[in-house]
Design a protein around this motif. Structure first.
Motif, PDB file in Angstrom:
ATOM      1  N   ARG A 173      26.381  46.438  38.772  1.00 54.29           N
ATOM      2  CA  ARG A 173      25.038  46.569  38.197  1.00 54.29           C
ATOM      3  C   ARG A 173      25.053  47.575  37.051  1.00 54.29           C
ATOM      4  O   ARG A 173      25.889  48.477  37.015  1.00 54.29           O
ATOM      5  N   ASP A 174      24.107  47.403  36.131  1.00 52.83           N
ATOM      6  CA  ASP A 174      24.021  48.343  35.011  1.00 52.83           C
ATOM      7  C   ASP A 174      23.062  49.474  35.354  1.00 52.83           C
ATOM      8  O   ASP A 174      22.587  49.585  36.490  1.00 52.83           O
ATOM      9  N   SER A 175      22.757  50.322  34.374  1.00 54.10           N
ATOM     10  CA  SER A 175      21.912  51.488  34.619  1.00 54.10           C
ATOM     11  C   SER A 175      20.484  51.110  34.999  1.00 54.10           C
ATOM     12  O   SER A 175      19.752  51.914  35.576  1.00 54.10           O
ATOM     13  N   ASN A 176      20.081  49.881  34.687  1.00 53.11           N
ATOM     14  CA  ASN A 176      18.742  49.402  35.061  1.00 53.11           C
ATOM     15  C   ASN A 176      18.760  48.579  36.343  1.00 53.11           C
ATOM     16  O   ASN A 176      17.788  47.900  36.663  1.00 53.11           O
ATOM     17  N   ASN A 177      19.897  48.625  37.041  1.00 52.51           N
ATOM     18  CA  ASN A 177      20.080  47.920  38.316  1.00 52.51           C
ATOM     19  C   ASN A 177      20.088  46.398  38.166  1.00 52.51           C
ATOM     20  O   ASN A 177      19.830  45.672  39.122  1.00 52.51           O
ATOM     21  N   LEU A 178      20.383  45.918  36.965  1.00 45.50           N
ATOM     22  CA  LEU A 178      20.521  44.476  36.757  1.00 45.50           C
ATOM     23  C   LEU A 178      21.933  44.049  37.159  1.00 45.50           C
ATOM     24  O   LEU A 178      22.909  44.735  36.852  1.00 45.50           O
ATOM     25  N   LEU A 179      22.034  42.912  37.823  1.00 44.52           N
ATOM     26  CA  LEU A 179      23.340  42.379  38.212  1.00 44.52           C
ATOM     27  C   LEU A 179      24.124  41.997  36.965  1.00 44.52           C
ATOM     28  O   LEU A 179      23.651  41.206  36.141  1.00 44.52           O
ATOM     29  N   VAL A 180      25.311  42.570  36.790  1.00 44.79           N
ATOM     30  CA  VAL A 180      26.156  42.246  35.634  1.00 44.79           C
ATOM     31  C   VAL A 180      27.534  41.749  36.055  1.00 44.79           C
ATOM     32  O   VAL A 180      28.371  41.432  35.206  1.00 44.79           O
ATOM     33  N   GLY A 181      27.788  41.670  37.343  1.00 45.27           N
ATOM     34  CA  GLY A 181      29.079  41.175  37.809  1.00 45.27           C
ATOM     35  C   GLY A 181      29.162  41.183  39.322  1.00 45.27           C
ATOM     36  O   GLY A 181      28.353  41.827  39.996  1.00 45.27           O
ATOM     37  N   PHE A 182      30.124  40.446  39.853  1.00 42.83           N
ATOM     38  CA  PHE A 182      30.345  40.444  41.297  1.00 42.83           C
ATOM     39  C   PHE A 182      31.748  39.947  41.594  1.00 42.83           C
ATOM     40  O   PHE A 182      32.370  39.240  40.797  1.00 42.83           O
ATOM     41  N   SER A 183      32.251  40.358  42.753  1.00 44.34           N
ATOM     42  CA  SER A 183      33.581  39.962  43.178  1.00 44.34           C
ATOM     43  C   SER A 183      33.557  38.540  43.726  1.00 44.34           C
ATOM     44  O   SER A 183      32.626  38.149  44.446  1.00 44.34           O
ATOM     45  N   LEU A 184      34.572  37.767  43.381  1.00 45.72           N
ATOM     46  CA  LEU A 184      34.681  36.403  43.915  1.00 45.72           C
ATOM     47  C   LEU A 184      35.357  36.389  45.278  1.00 45.72           C
ATOM     48  O   LEU A 184      35.427  35.336  45.919  1.00 45.72           O
ATOM     49  N   GLU A 185      35.825  37.541  45.723  1.00 47.20           N
ATOM     50  CA  GLU A 185      36.510  37.633  47.011  1.00 47.20           C
ATOM     51  C   GLU A 185      35.611  37.171  48.148  1.00 47.20           C
ATOM     52  O   GLU A 185      36.073  36.586  49.134  1.00 47.20           O
ATOM     53  N   LYS A 186      34.299  37.429  48.025  1.00 48.39           N
ATOM     54  CA  LYS A 186      33.377  37.067  49.111  1.00 48.39           C
ATOM     55  C   LYS A 186      33.100  35.568  49.162  1.00 48.39           C
ATOM     56  O   LYS A 186      32.594  35.065  50.159  1.00 48.39           O
ATOM     57  N   TYR A 187      33.422  34.842  48.074  1.00 43.75           N
ATOM     58  CA  TYR A 187      33.264  33.381  48.067  1.00 43.75           C
ATOM     59  C   TYR A 187      34.642  32.755  48.243  1.00 43.75           C
ATOM     60  O   TYR A 187      35.277  32.323  47.270  1.00 43.75           O
ATOM     61  N   ASP A 188      35.105  32.710  49.456  1.00 43.20           N
ATOM     62  CA  ASP A 188      36.489  32.290  49.698  1.00 43.20           C
ATOM     63  C   ASP A 188      36.776  30.867  49.243  1.00 43.20           C
ATOM     64  O   ASP A 188      37.863  30.567  48.760  1.00 43.20           O
ATOM     65  N   THR A 189      35.791  29.975  49.363  1.00 45.74           N
ATOM     66  CA  THR A 189      36.030  28.588  48.962  1.00 45.74           C
ATOM     67  C   THR A 189      36.180  28.471  47.443  1.00 45.74           C
ATOM     68  O   THR A 189      36.998  27.695  46.940  1.00 45.74           O
ATOM     69  N   PHE A 190      35.411  29.252  46.704  1.00 42.27           N
ATOM     70  CA  PHE A 190      35.532  29.229  45.239  1.00 42.27           C
ATOM     71  C   PHE A 190      36.726  30.042  44.774  1.00 42.27           C
ATOM     72  O   PHE A 190      37.345  29.720  43.747  1.00 42.27           O
ATOM     73  N   TYR A 191      37.053  31.085  45.512  1.00 44.82           N
ATOM     74  CA  TYR A 191      38.201  31.926  45.153  1.00 44.82           C
ATOM     75  C   TYR A 191      39.474  31.088  45.112  1.00 44.82           C
ATOM     76  O   TYR A 191      40.325  31.271  44.237  1.00 44.82           O
ATOM     77  N   SER A 192      39.606  30.166  46.056  1.00 47.94           N
ATOM     78  CA  SER A 192      40.793  29.310  46.071  1.00 47.94           C
ATOM     79  C   SER A 192      40.806  28.382  44.859  1.00 47.94           C
ATOM     80  O   SER A 192      41.875  28.052  44.324  1.00 47.94           O
ATOM     81  N   VAL A 193      39.621  27.966  44.398  1.00 46.00           N
ATOM     82  CA  VAL A 193      39.519  27.124  43.196  1.00 46.00           C
ATOM     83  C   VAL A 193      39.973  27.914  41.969  1.00 46.00           C
ATOM     84  O   VAL A 193      40.744  27.425  41.139  1.00 46.00           O
ATOM     85  N   ILE A 194      39.494  29.159  41.852  1.00 43.16           N
ATOM     86  CA  ILE A 194      39.860  30.020  40.719  1.00 43.16           C
ATOM     87  C   ILE A 194      41.358  30.323  40.734  1.00 43.16           C
ATOM     88  O   ILE A 194      42.025  30.323  39.691  1.00 43.16           O
ATOM     89  N   THR A 195      41.901  30.591  41.914  1.00 41.41           N
ATOM     90  CA  THR A 195      43.331  30.870  42.049  1.00 41.41           C
ATOM     91  C   THR A 195      44.160  29.700  41.506  1.00 41.41           C
ATOM     92  O   THR A 195      45.104  29.893  40.729  1.00 41.41           O
ATOM     93  N   LYS A 196      43.787  28.506  41.902  1.00 39.09           N
ATOM     94  CA  LYS A 196      44.499  27.315  41.428  1.00 39.09           C
ATOM     95  C   LYS A 196      44.338  27.152  39.920  1.00 39.09           C
ATOM     96  O   LYS A 196      45.281  26.763  39.219  1.00 39.09           O
ATOM     97  N   HIS A 197      43.153  27.490  39.412  1.00 40.35           N
ATOM     98  CA  HIS A 197      42.890  27.358  37.984  1.00 40.35           C
ATOM     99  C   HIS A 197      43.751  28.326  37.176  1.00 40.35           C
ATOM    100  O   HIS A 197      44.282  27.969  36.116  1.00 40.35           O
ATOM    101  N   ILE A 198      43.899  29.541  37.673  1.00 40.48           N
ATOM    102  CA  ILE A 198      44.717  30.546  36.983  1.00 40.48           C
ATOM    103  C   ILE A 198      46.182  30.121  36.948  1.00 40.48           C
ATOM    104  O   ILE A 198      46.832  30.122  35.909  1.00 40.48           O
ATOM    105  N   THR A 199      46.692  29.757  38.120  1.00 38.75           N
ATOM    106  CA  THR A 199      48.121  29.409  38.214  1.00 38.75           C
ATOM    107  C   THR A 199      48.439  28.084  37.514  1.00 38.75           C
ATOM    108  O   THR A 199      49.595  27.815  37.185  1.00 38.75           O
ATOM    109  N   SER A 200      47.413  27.270  37.266  1.00 42.06           N
ATOM    110  CA  SER A 200      47.623  26.005  36.538  1.00 42.06           C
ATOM    111  C   SER A 200      47.501  26.200  35.029  1.00 42.06           C
ATOM    112  O   SER A 200      47.600  25.237  34.264  1.00 42.06           O
TER     113      SER A 200
END
Length: 378
Positions: free
Chosen positions: A43-70
């Motif tokens: 979050r930024d100084s105004n508490n607006l969401l500006v990013g998040f970890s993909l670790e908590k979305y395990d099903t999408f994390y596996s998609v991103i992992t495959k995308h990187i290695t491909s």
């Protein structure tokens, strides 16, 4: 006549220190490196969401992992639909839930049974000619009583942990409470209907005992454990939507995929980052990536400098010579290029362990002052 000049040990030490001082400045173009701006932030100084970890979305994390290695294939556009990828609870939150579940008391159950019994008797009297209305009113009151006596204190204790771990917000908490109340009323529906029929037929019914046959501490523990066992809360689609909306609010903000992080002095920085575009379609978000991956050179060199200063050593990271990785030049060997860089980081900072972007599980390498992982962020 030539005289041989001599210098005292103190003078030599002085010149040695001066030389080292200027060498340090020469390595940084006569100024100390400032802390790099590109870091992992939620979050930024105004508490607006500006990013998040993909670790908590395990099903999408596996998609991103495959995308990187491909090698980020252009032909494989990523799509994210509502409800497709949701968070699962962390082990710490699960342990807290188990603790809270096992603290449900018989006094809470007794209060719940008494409340439902009183309501059933009242509705059977007020709606003697309308069993359906009596049933609906009793179940509604039972849901409220279940929330008040069981769920409210339970959810309140979990709320902080769920929000602090970015597993959901207050809306998700409210939805969780409603879902649990609905599960409970569905479980007692048949028994409540039976009791009301008998009451309306003027049978002698001990309502509280009848309801107690299907509601006990063990029954509620089983219901709650079953619900939380595979519970998934926050939705990736919704977080992307918030991120996209906040990007429109914030001036000159771009979206990036960060992959690989390095932690030093309680600050976290990405090792690699790649610009990405987010396109909203009718029922999904489409994600497309740039053709260049950037190495967070400023962060790595800043940490290396601090590391050298603390240990009285010298040296640089070999991997920070080039800042840009052109995907088209490495395509099928991108994983090797990433590994060479992370291996260099691991060796320089004397880290134990290794990270691997081909693995969907979190991998880490740790040292006394620095640690790295394969975690990805948007």
């Amino acid at each position: 006549m030539n005289q041989e000049s001599t210098a005292s040990p103190g003078t030599l030490e002085f010149f040695s220190e001066v030389t080292k001082y200027f060498m340090d400045f020469l390595e940084t173009n006569f100024h100390k490196r400032r802390a790099p701006k590109r870091s992992v932030k939620v979050r930024d100084s105004n508490n607006l969401l500006v990013g998040f970890s993909l670790e908590k979305y395990d099903t999408f994390y596996s998609v991103i992992t495959k995308h990187i290695t491909s090698g980020f294939p252009k032909e494989a556009t990523l799509q994210v639909k509502k409800g497709q990828h949701k968070t699962k609870l962390t082990n710490n939150v699960k342990r807290l839930i188990d603790l809270q579940i096992n603290q449900i008391t018989t006094a809470q159950i007794d209060a719940l049974l008494n409340s439902i019994a009183q309501c059933a008797e009242q509705e059977a009297f007020l709606n003697i000619d309308d069993l359906e209305l009596a049933r609906d009113a009793t179940l509604e009151a039972a849901g409220v009583s279940f929330f008040t006596n069981i769920i409210e204190p339970f959810i309140t204790s979990l709320e902080k942990s769920i929000i602090n771990n970015d597993l959901g917000d207050k809306n998700h908490i409210s939805m969780m409470a409603l879902e649990l109340a609905e599960i409970f009323t569905n479980e007692i529906d048949d028994k409540v209907s039976e009791v009301l029929r008998r009451l309306i037929a003027r049978e002698d019914v001990h309502v509280e005992d009848e309801i107690a046959n299907i509601i006990s501490v063990n029954d509620l523990i089983f219901t709650l454990e079953s619900y939380f066992e595979n519970l998934r809360v926050a939705d990736l689609f919704e977080e992307l939507q918030t991120l996209d909306n906040n990007r429109a609010i914030l001036d000159k903000q771009e979206l990036y995929l960060y992959f690989g992080d390095i932690v030093f002095d309680q600050n976290k920085y990405p090792i690699f980052y790649i610009p990405m575009s987010l396109v909203k379609k009718a029922d999904n978000y489409q994600i497309e990536f740039d053709t260049q991956i950037y190495i967070n050179k400023k962060a790595l060199e800043f940490i290396a400098e601090k590391f050298n200063t603390a240990r009285g050593t010298r040296g640089t990271l070999n991997s920070t010579g080039e800042r840009i990785i052109y995907i088209s030049e490495h395509k099928e060997k991108l994983q090797n290029v990433l590994s060479e860089i992370t291996d260099d980081i691991q060796n320089f900072f004397e880290l134990k362990g290794s990270i691997n972007f081909a693995q969907t599980e979190k991998t880490q390498a740790r040292g006394a002052d620095v640690q790295i992982s394969n975690t990805a962020y948007l």
